[in-house]
Design an enzyme around this catalytic site. Structure first.
Site, PDB file in Angstrom:
ATOM      1  N   GLU A 180     -29.802  -5.986 -47.224  1.00  0.00           N
ATOM      2  CA  GLU A 180     -29.572  -7.023 -48.235  1.00  0.00           C
ATOM      3  C   GLU A 180     -28.752  -8.190 -47.684  1.00  0.00           C
ATOM      4  O   GLU A 180     -27.518  -8.170 -47.723  1.00  0.00           O
ATOM      5  CB  GLU A 180     -28.858  -6.430 -49.463  1.00  0.00           C
ATOM      6  CG  GLU A 180     -28.610  -7.470 -50.553  1.00  0.00           C
ATOM      7  CD  GLU A 180     -27.902  -6.920 -51.797  1.00  0.00           C
ATOM      8  OE1 GLU A 180     -27.507  -5.749 -51.791  1.00  0.00           O
ATOM      9  OE2 GLU A 180     -27.749  -7.685 -52.749  1.00  0.00           O
ATOM     10  N   LYS A 222     -33.937  -6.534 -49.321  1.00  0.00           N
ATOM     11  CA  LYS A 222     -33.447  -7.009 -50.627  1.00  0.00           C
ATOM     12  C   LYS A 222     -32.885  -8.413 -50.456  1.00  0.00           C
ATOM     13  O   LYS A 222     -31.695  -8.597 -50.180  1.00  0.00           O
ATOM     14  CB  LYS A 222     -32.375  -6.044 -51.155  1.00  0.00           C
ATOM     15  CG  LYS A 222     -31.726  -6.475 -52.452  1.00  0.00           C
ATOM     16  CD  LYS A 222     -30.978  -5.326 -53.111  1.00  0.00           C
ATOM     17  CE  LYS A 222     -30.212  -5.799 -54.325  1.00  0.00           C
ATOM     18  NZ  LYS A 222     -29.742  -4.696 -55.156  1.00  0.00           N
TER      19      LYS A 222
HETATM   20  P1  13P Z   1     -27.471  -8.535 -58.873  1.00  0.00           P
HETATM   21  O1  13P Z   1     -28.892  -8.277 -59.263  1.00  0.00           O
HETATM   22  O2  13P Z   1     -26.519  -8.559 -60.028  1.00  0.00           O
HETATM   23  O3  13P Z   1     -27.327  -9.700 -57.944  1.00  0.00           O
HETATM   24  O4  13P Z   1     -26.992  -7.249 -58.068  1.00  0.00           O
HETATM   25  C1  13P Z   1     -27.814  -6.725 -57.124  1.00  0.00           C
HETATM   26  C2  13P Z   1     -27.012  -6.080 -56.087  1.00  0.00           C
HETATM   27  O5  13P Z   1     -27.190  -4.932 -55.786  1.00  0.00           O
HETATM   28  C3  13P Z   1     -26.011  -6.890 -55.403  1.00  0.00           C
HETATM   29  O6  13P Z   1     -25.621  -6.252 -54.220  1.00  0.00           O
END
Ligand code: 13P
Length: 343
Positions: A180, A222
């Site tokens: 991510e 992600k």
């Molecule tokens: P949000 O969808 O609130 O951005 O959170 C996703 C997430 O896992 C952030 O690390």
């Protein structure tokens, strides 16, 4: 590393019509959310809240492929003594775990941060695997124009390297990494600046994944969507977000990656759904494209729940509704009037 097994889990995480619930808020973040509702954040209230989500029979069983947990939650039991992990497994979803230790200031790079947590990570992964985790998450944070000209290459590189080291360790321990790299939507930059920075971050991330010998078939990406900063005077259409997001992803994400599961990043619930829907309407795509939302799945049920046992059923309906709307969006079959009908 058993790549066949890793690939099977990664495919299940992005199975058609399903997405991931990010319920891995740290102690500080969940306290902020509860404060806004006037609910005290204790081990029991956090348990009650998350148990409410995981017992949303409809939402979980039909639309959720996996749940990202926080260290406290993966060890917690429901009120009746059932481990929360078992509730998730019973619904047919996979338990996952956030393994990074959050961000710290990056030396010599004022205003920038690097995500920490590599020390001792192998041992933590072994522990989490024994507790039932099938996948993990590590979030890197890149801020645009926090000061003019940022992000720096130092920041992008340090974060990409840490993401890749984490992903390699996960695969070595039989756990699918969610990679991510989040480019924040804070600030006043326009969508093209977001596109430029997201491209740079993704290019660097995949380069580091290669150098660290991460098997792309055994991971899930992600990313953020390509959107203007929240304070930008130039807001854009849903179609422009979808188009620019896809252009960047097609240029940066190899087709060997089984799936892309977006974060919501501070978008409104409906924007996050509408954007995901518009992206999937542009199929065929080289990967499965779904959601891994935290806020955009939890705003509505959190508010409805507000810490009161008598609101549990209504909060579960609110959660199932958001999960269903996003499920439709993964097939490009969402329509705005479905929201009105439900309201
Ligand atoms: P949000 O969808 O609130 O951005 O959170 C996703 C997430 O896992 C952030 O690390």
């Amino acid at each position: 590393m058993n790549l066949t097994e890793l690939n099977k889990v990664a495919e299940a995480m992005v199975a058609p019509g399903r997405g991931i619930l990010a319920a891995d808020e740290s102690g500080g973040t969940i306290k902020k959310r509860f404060d806004a509702l006037g609910v005290e954040s204790t081990a029991d209230t956090r348990r009650d809240y998350r148990e409410m989500l995981f017992r949303s029979a409809d939402g979980m069983a039909k639309y959720i492929s996996g749940v990202i947990l926080y260290d406290e939650t993966i060890r917690q039991n429901a009120k009746d003594g059932t481990p929360l992990v078992k509730l998730i497994e019973k619904s047919g979803a996979l338990p996952g775990i956030k393994v990074d230790k959050g961000t710290k200031p990056l030396p010599a790079c004022p205003g920038e941060v690097v995500t920490e947590g590599l020390d001792g990570l192998r041992e933590r992964l072994v522990d989490y695997r024994a507790l039932g985790a099938k996948f993990a998450k590590w979030r890197a944070v890149i801020d645009i124009d926090q000061q003019p000209g940022l992000p720096s290459y130092s920041c992008i590189r340090a974060n990409a390297h840490a993401l890749a080291r984490y992903a390699a360790l996960c695969q070595d321990e039989g756990i699918v990494p969610i990679v991510e790299p989040e480019v924040l939507m804070d600030g006043a930059h326009d969508i093209d600046r977001c596109s430029e920075v997201t491209t740079w971050v993704l290019k660097e991330t995949f380069q580091e994944l290669f150098y660290n010998r991460v098997a792309l078939e055994g991971m899930v990406l992600k990313p953020n969507m390509v959107v203007p900063g929240k304070k930008s005077p130039k807001q854009v259409s849903v179609e422009e977000v979808a188009e620019k997001t896809l252009r960047v992803l097609k240029a940066c994400v190899p087709a060997a990656v089984p799936g892309i599961a977006f974060l919501s990043g501070g978008q409104s619930d409906e924007d996050a759904t509408a954007h995901l829907d518009a992206i999937n309407k542009m199929s065929p795509l080289p990967w499965r494209v779904t959601f891994s939302y935290g806020r955009a799945l939890q705003h509505a049920p959190q508010k409805t729940w507000s810490g009161r046992a008598e609101n549990v059923a209504a909060a579960q309906r609110a959660f199932s509704h958001r999960a269903m709307m996003n499920s439709l969006a993964t097939a490009g079959q969402w329509q705005a009037d479905l929201e009105r009908k439900a309201a």
